[in-house]
Design an enzyme around this catalytic site. Sequence first.
Site, PDB file in Angstrom:
ATOM      1  N   ASP A 450       0.898  -1.050   0.141  1.00 39.00           N
ATOM      2  CA  ASP A 450       0.182   0.168   0.037  1.00 39.00           C
ATOM      3  C   ASP A 450       0.878   1.338   0.159  1.00 39.00           C
ATOM      4  O   ASP A 450       1.899   1.145   0.362  1.00 39.00           O
ATOM      5  CB  ASP A 450      -1.020   0.094   1.238  1.00 39.00           C
ATOM      6  CG  ASP A 450      -1.969   1.183   1.327  1.00 39.00           C
ATOM      7  OD1 ASP A 450      -2.352   1.782   0.153  1.00 39.00           O
ATOM      8  OD2 ASP A 450      -2.101   1.757   2.373  1.00 39.00           O
ATOM      9  N   ASP A 870      -1.262  -0.904   6.148  1.00 39.27           N
ATOM     10  CA  ASP A 870      -1.302  -0.355   7.356  1.00 39.27           C
ATOM     11  C   ASP A 870      -2.636  -0.311   7.903  1.00 39.27           C
ATOM     12  O   ASP A 870      -2.837   0.344   8.958  1.00 39.27           O
ATOM     13  CB  ASP A 870      -0.594   0.902   7.450  1.00 39.27           C
ATOM     14  CG  ASP A 870      -1.454   2.046   6.623  1.00 39.27           C
ATOM     15  OD1 ASP A 870      -1.985   1.583   5.459  1.00 39.27           O
ATOM     16  OD2 ASP A 870      -1.544   3.067   7.126  1.00 39.27           O
ATOM     17  N   ASP A 874      -6.459  -3.023   3.633  1.00 38.75           N
ATOM     18  CA  ASP A 874      -5.438  -3.848   3.195  1.00 38.75           C
ATOM     19  C   ASP A 874      -5.607  -5.054   3.549  1.00 38.75           C
ATOM     20  O   ASP A 874      -4.745  -6.313   3.406  1.00 38.75           O
ATOM     21  CB  ASP A 874      -4.113  -3.259   3.543  1.00 38.75           C
ATOM     22  CG  ASP A 874      -3.751  -2.040   3.062  1.00 38.75           C
ATOM     23  OD1 ASP A 874      -3.967  -1.521   1.881  1.00 38.75           O
ATOM     24  OD2 ASP A 874      -3.192  -1.072   3.908  1.00 38.75           O
TER      25      ASP A 874
END
Length: 1142
Positions: A450, A870, A874
């Site tokens: 990400d 995070d 995700d």
Amino acid sequence: MMEQVENFPSFRSSMNNSSRNSTREVTFGHSGSKNVRYGSKGAADSGPFSMSQKEISDEDARLVYVDDPDRTNQRYEFSGNSIRTSKYSIITFLPRNLFEQFHRVAYIYFLIIAILNQLPQLAVFGRGVSVLPLAFVLFVTAVKDAFEDWRRYKSDKVENNRIATVMVDGRFQGKKWKDVRVGEIIKISANETLPCDIVLLSTSDPTGVAYVQTINLDGESNLKTRYAKQETQAKVPEKERFIGLIKCEKPNRNIYGFQGNMEVDGKRLSLGSSNIVLRGCELKNTNWAVGVAVYCGRETKAMLNNSGAPSKRSQLETHMNLEIIMLSVFLVTLCTVTSVCAAVWLKIHKSELDLLPYYRKLDFSEGERESYEYYGWGLEILFTFLKSVIVFQVMIPISLYISMELVRVGQAYFMSRDSRMYDAATDSRFQCRALNINEDLGQIKYVFSDKTGTLTENKMEFQCASIWGVDYSSTEPSLELGQQAECFSQVDGKVLKPKMKVKVNQELLQLSKNGFRDVEGKQIYDFFLALAACNTIVPLLVDTSDPTVKLIDYQGESPDEQALAYAAAAYGFMLIERTSGHIVIDIHEKRQRFNVLGLHEFDSDRKRMSVILGYTDDSVKLFVKGADTSMLSVIDKSLNTEILQATETHLYSYSSLGLRTLVIGMRELSVSEFDQWHFAFEAASTSLIGRAAMLRKVASNVENNLCILGATAIEDKLQKGVPESIESLRTAGIKVWVLTGDKQETAISIGYSSKLLTNHMTQIIINSNNRESCRRHLRNALVKSRQPLAASTVSNDSEGISDTIATPISLIIDGTSLVYILDSELEEELFELASRCSVVLCCRVAPLQKAGIVALVKKRTADMTLAIGDGANDVSMIQMADVGLLFYFWVALILQILNTCLFIVSLFFRYVLFTAYTVTTAINEWSSMLYSVIYTAFPTIVVGILDKDLSKRTLLKYPQLYGAGQRREAYNKKLFWVTMADTFWQSIVVFFVPLFAYWGTTVDISSIGDLWILSVVILVNLHLAMDVIRWNWVIHAVIWGSIVATIICVMVIDAIPTFSGYWAIFHAAGTGLFWLCLIGILIAALLPRFVVKYICQYYYPNDIQISREAEKFENQRVNGGGGSGSGSRQIELYPIPVGPPR
């Protein structure tokens, strides 16, 4: 004093009725689909309007009766609001967990062995003892899985039992989240989390605006604006019952889009993504908001993007399954040979079976001759085969799985306690949530990351600006907070200061104070006014230790907007108040109010946003900011050509430094232009069909013939060490893919600043809005990627392909294109194109699309994948990917255990050959059971946890060393069979040396068995010691301690009178021949291994061995033990080969 301006009620009303989000909405599929889809096969429309732009038919719609959940659920029982992320229930735990555990082929084998040993004719070992090892392993693994799922269950329980405020019988009451139903009216207070997806009806703001934080959905911590319709804003549910009908799309995974309409008081209102707030969002800077539940529980967009907790198995385990199958075939072969030889022996000695000790057919114990434990030739052969399976079962050791579980626990503990994996800012440590995939991290080939909060801190810093053709790039730090006299505002006796300090250019700061004294001053005034006004920033007041001073915290949908607002405040243009109808800006200690007459938010098609402000003198001005590519096309080039050229030069200079750039422009609107825009804007914002496209067209029509004001440069602060880490990963041969929900321009900019993208790369950009367009651009890009030269920019515009330069290639693709590619025949073409690219950037992707991209790679290659994220958005990506730990020292664990167990099998088999194939054993039954528990277990476990091949410093200095794991140099089929051959030789030595040494003597078989067990245990521990790289007292203790423990156990067992072989070890060890045999066995068995190891390491060393020797010399030099020539050494490493994908 605040300057009052004329109010524009009609304009405010039009803004409240409009959709504030003109981004493209795409439906991702319905919840009724059983299989998880990562794209939108069958849901996207390639016609002139997407699904979100068409009117919803009754068949494709969900009907929600506001404040009438009974009627809403009368026709279809919609999903309740209870969620479940745990895998098991009390009823399903045992069968499902056992089913998952028996995916290990060895467990099935152990189960068969345990069943066979229960038969009286085959009971080689005790019946209970044969079941205990398998039961123990199953129990330990089940406890571990139950604990992990119990944590998920606890989290679900806390979530489901949270209290929501729900309208019941005309008043709001507390209700558990799990009991909320579709159609109920819910009230959310400030800082509360939404229990389900709701359509806003009203808010505490008179204009119907609500501010929400979506960090749990898209990872963004900035506030986003959502709106209630003006027709519902004035209604108070407590005083009058709200009657209305919402017709919206069925549940889908698209968190960026929503389409529906609402019938209220005979009016039909359009609903879009700006009118819905999703589960998991938090209400911020708004006292309360009221909405109606439209999606609950597993039908919410957040839960539809949660693919569930998968059952992961490491690649090492997969390889072990194949090798165990091969060993099983070998085992069956041994058993077959034993049974065939037994059949032949029985035929040859048929006449002697009555009296032979091993096959005595007659029983003389009672004085009468009768049959004695003999079942006939056929059954004897069958029993011999099955007994051989039981005796040779140690070839596939269950201790291996026990040891692997313990090593994983030990590795997880040391990882969690590693000081280098501790974040002091958040007081958080590394957590290993899946213990069964530790070992895969050493073989990663693809890293999926990400962007927001992972690569970057998501903190923007204003660096410099170009205004009216002048570059103000030299900055000096602003004054200390207590001395910032020029950056504050006084309101009701309190001082307001911006929360973040910004570097300022002193010359520009002075010019900004001059106001309208000259043309330059006017342009600077308009420039900073645009920065302060052209955004969706919400100023929040934060208390300080001084009650007379408050800090202004700017919250907005984009960190870029925050940085620009802080920059404007640093130069004296401080935004202090915002509503949907007006803004208040303190301009050098003079408060001015501007009416917000119109706002066009940023979208990926226009790549810019604009605001229309009404001044006190009834003039109207349009301010626009956006990406340079889109802004330069709408600038009036006939005005100030020199200034435009100078600004373009400055933009190139800023971009070369990796800064994010924006261009600022404006123009004054005449009365007729404004009336024309207002009519078109109101018509577009109330349209039920094609509303998003119409709003984009209205914005594009007014955003033209602009006068350029200047440009800004912002730095997106990367996480510490990100560029160096990415460079190391790429040097190690790892491919890095960035999957983000951010805009394409943002992702590309971060790609440059993180050194993921370079100016020398060929960029392939795919932004398509239908399947045919995707297919065409994919094929064009594939053609170019297969050629020796590649286009400098391959884009899906009308200009086609530009001039060619050399590779490498980077692929940039957006989420809308992936809608048409994933779960379709275009997946194969995308994978082929992506595998030819050095870098892949996926922008504006939904959470489940991230998981789909990982699945795209996993299905088509055997390479290992790792996902980094995070936020909750995700989770699906992380669950789809493979994750693990250091790989190298599993070699010592697996090969060592297989080596020791094959020793025993070889001894048993050779003993069978010399005992008429009766499957009897020379080694005591207790020693056989303790062999894998006490004699050899602990050394392999401790070495697997504590030993390491190279220091952290060397591994970071030479990332190429990681390639050894990708190439599987430490554990592969070749090494497996070499180890088996070495084991075969060692077993020959261990068996035949005592046999020949004691041939013709009267030594009993128990003494030979004791010599064998001591030889094997000492040999395998010395074998392991030869592979240890970094010795410490713990490793010394377990290796030498296990040898001592074995000797003690053998002495204790032989000292028990009831056991066979009583006092055997004491008789045998009292002779010199015993010790001579023991020493001879160790030398002869280990000599070939020592010679081969010496030749390989000194004449054909690999990268790791070379680096290890360099470390040794470096340590000697540091410790003063090296000679004058032991200086700094450079290591030449082999390149990491990049083979074609499978």
